[in-house]
Design a protein around this motif. Structure first.
Motif, PDB file in Angstrom:
ATOM      1  N   LYS A 277       0.845  -1.189   0.000  1.00 41.36           N
ATOM      2  CA  LYS A 277       0.000   0.000   0.000  1.00 41.36           C
ATOM      3  C   LYS A 277       0.876   1.234   0.000  1.00 41.36           C
ATOM      4  CE  LYS A 277      -2.877  -2.008   3.269  1.00 41.36           C
ATOM      5  NZ  LYS A 277      -3.158  -1.958   4.633  1.00 41.36           N
ATOM      6  N   LYS A 278       0.381   2.283  -0.621  1.00 44.88           N
ATOM      7  CA  LYS A 278       1.117   3.550  -0.543  1.00 44.88           C
ATOM      8  C   LYS A 278       0.742   4.201   0.782  1.00 44.88           C
ATOM      9  CE  LYS A 278       2.245   4.823  -5.177  1.00 44.88           C
ATOM     10  NZ  LYS A 278       1.806   5.475  -6.366  1.00 44.88           N
ATOM     11  N   ILE A 279       1.717   4.402   1.639  1.00 40.89           N
ATOM     12  CA  ILE A 279       1.429   5.013   2.939  1.00 40.89           C
ATOM     13  C   ILE A 279       2.085   6.392   2.965  1.00 40.89           C
ATOM     14  CG2 ILE A 279       1.686   4.767   5.438  1.00 40.89           C
ATOM     15  CD1 ILE A 279       1.993   1.728   4.927  1.00 40.89           C
ATOM     16  N   ASP A 280       1.302   7.376   3.361  1.00 37.82           N
ATOM     17  CA  ASP A 280       1.824   8.750   3.427  1.00 37.82           C
ATOM     18  C   ASP A 280       2.568   8.940   4.749  1.00 37.82           C
ATOM     19  OD1 ASP A 280       2.362  11.393   3.293  1.00 37.82           O
ATOM     20  OD2 ASP A 280       0.260  12.079   3.415  1.00 37.82           O
ATOM     21  N   ILE A 281       3.907   9.054   4.681  1.00 35.29           N
ATOM     22  CA  ILE A 281       4.673   9.213   5.926  1.00 35.29           C
ATOM     23  C   ILE A 281       5.194  10.649   6.066  1.00 35.29           C
ATOM     24  CG2 ILE A 281       5.354   6.782   6.136  1.00 35.29           C
ATOM     25  CD1 ILE A 281       8.140   7.639   5.038  1.00 35.29           C
ATOM     26  N   SER A 282       4.644  11.567   5.256  1.00 33.71           N
ATOM     27  CA  SER A 282       5.170  12.948   5.291  1.00 33.71           C
ATOM     28  C   SER A 282       4.967  13.600   6.669  1.00 33.71           C
ATOM     29  CB  SER A 282       4.535  13.789   4.182  1.00 33.71           C
ATOM     30  OG  SER A 282       3.141  13.733   4.303  1.00 33.71           O
ATOM     31  N   LYS A 283       3.843  13.285   7.339  1.00 28.05           N
ATOM     32  CA  LYS A 283       3.600  13.893   8.660  1.00 28.05           C
ATOM     33  C   LYS A 283       4.638  13.397   9.670  1.00 28.05           C
ATOM     34  CE  LYS A 283      -1.315  14.854   8.514  1.00 28.05           C
ATOM     35  NZ  LYS A 283      -2.587  14.198   8.681  1.00 28.05           N
TER      36      LYS A 283
END
Ligand SMILES: Cc1ncc(C[n+]2csc(CCOP(=O)(O)OP(=O)(O)O)c2C)c(N)n1
Ligand code: SF4
Ligand SMILES: [Mg+2]
Length: 289
Positions: A277-283
């Motif tokens: 899955k594409k997980i948004d880790i920017s935060k």
């Protein structure tokens, strides 16, 4: 598709065992291959993870997927493999020094976690590969190459430890009884959860106390039907028998959820079969900037 009939020699490699003539490792090697042949597994159906020791040298003599890692670290490797691919059948095999000494911590936590793998320990009450030092199961008072005046500490009792730490399948076999061991290994594999088989295995070179004849005078079989393996108190009684009489067979068994069954992500299917899955880790990254 029906499985083709297997012979235990189908799992031989081109490498001949290098164990000392008469070593109990031969009996375990034979029982393991017989059990696998009975199940009709192809070499690509299963993974064996080995500890380091004479026992672990079996990595060279069994045709299957194999992983020969660090001393004492076979269990975490196997657990990692199982969590990644629940469809893979996994057997772990190592010595008493490997599993109850350097890897003792992993043993305790594998028991409480109950990941569905089979753990076979060659318990020869000595460090064989490194030439006969005391191991955690060497009897108190026994002279060894590292304790010439005799072992000071009490030995650990791996069977009682396994029951106490939450083991759901705890068995004991003897390398001199290959046919019983073959059945125990099959029962361990069939058990849904962490299955521990402590195998009493004479080291003919460095342990002149716990010999084949010493064990043969003492081992006796727990008879299914007569012995109730679901009773924890009775299991402790049996586990503590050592000396004049030593029990073999399934000492304790219960059915409990496996670790995999209670991890939400693993309930869906093996991680291996799940799309990344594409997980948004920017935060998260922002917190460290
Ligand atoms: C991290 C690490 N510590 C120690 C060793 C040395 N070593 C190799 S095998 C072994 C003991 C083997 O004993 P056991 O696990 O009982 O196996 P056996 O040879 O008796 O089958 C030790 C201490 C090592 N290879 N790596
Ligand atoms: S040293 Fe002991 S355990 Fe190792 S191969 Fe020889 S007899 Fe077997
Ligand atoms: Mg050993």
């Amino acid at each position: 598709m029906p499985k083709t009939q297997k012979d235990f020699n189908d799992y031989n490699t081109e490498v001949k065992p290098t164990w000392c003539p008469g070593c109990g490792d031969f009996g375990i090697w034979t029982a393991l291959r017989m059990a696998i042949a009975d199940l009709g597994w192809e070499p690509h159906d299963f993974l064996v993870v080995y500890g380091i020791g004479c026992s672990g040298n079996m990595a060279n003599f069994v045709k299957s997927y194999g992983f020969h890692g660090l001393h004492g670290r076979a269990l975490p490797v196997a657990i990692g493999a199982k969590l990644a691919n629940q469809d893979l059948k996994i057997i772990v095999l190592g010595g008493d020094g490997d599993g109850y000494g350097e890897g003792g911590n992993h043993f305790i936590h594998a028991l409480r976690g109950n990941v569905d793998i089979t753990y076979i320990v060659h318990d020869n009450q000595v460090y064989g590969l490194t030439k006969g030092q005391m191991s955690p199961t060497t009897e108190q008072g026994q002279p060894t190459s590292s304790t010439p005046e005799g072992v000071i500490e009490q030995p650990i009792n791996p069977v009682a430890l396994a029951v106490a730490a939450g083991g759901t399948f705890v068995a004991q076999g003897f390398a001199g009884d290959t046919l019983q061991l073959r059945e125990l290994i099959k029962q361990a594999i069939a058990h849904p959860g962490f299955a521990h088989v402590n195998v009493l295995q004479p080291c003919v070179t460095f342990n002149h106390h716990n010999t084949f004849s010493w064990f043969m005078k003492r081992v006796y079989k727990l008879e299914p039907g007569k012995y109730e393996s679901g009773n924890k108190l009775k299991a402790f009684e049996k586990a503590l028998e050592w000396g004049e009489k030593i029990p073999t067979g399934i000492i304790y068994q219960e059915i409990r959820h496996t670790y995999e069954q209670d991890v939400s992500e693993l309930k869906k299917q093996s991680l291996l079969r799940q799309a990344l899955k594409k997980i948004d880790i920017s935060k998260t990254l922002a917190k460290f900037s």
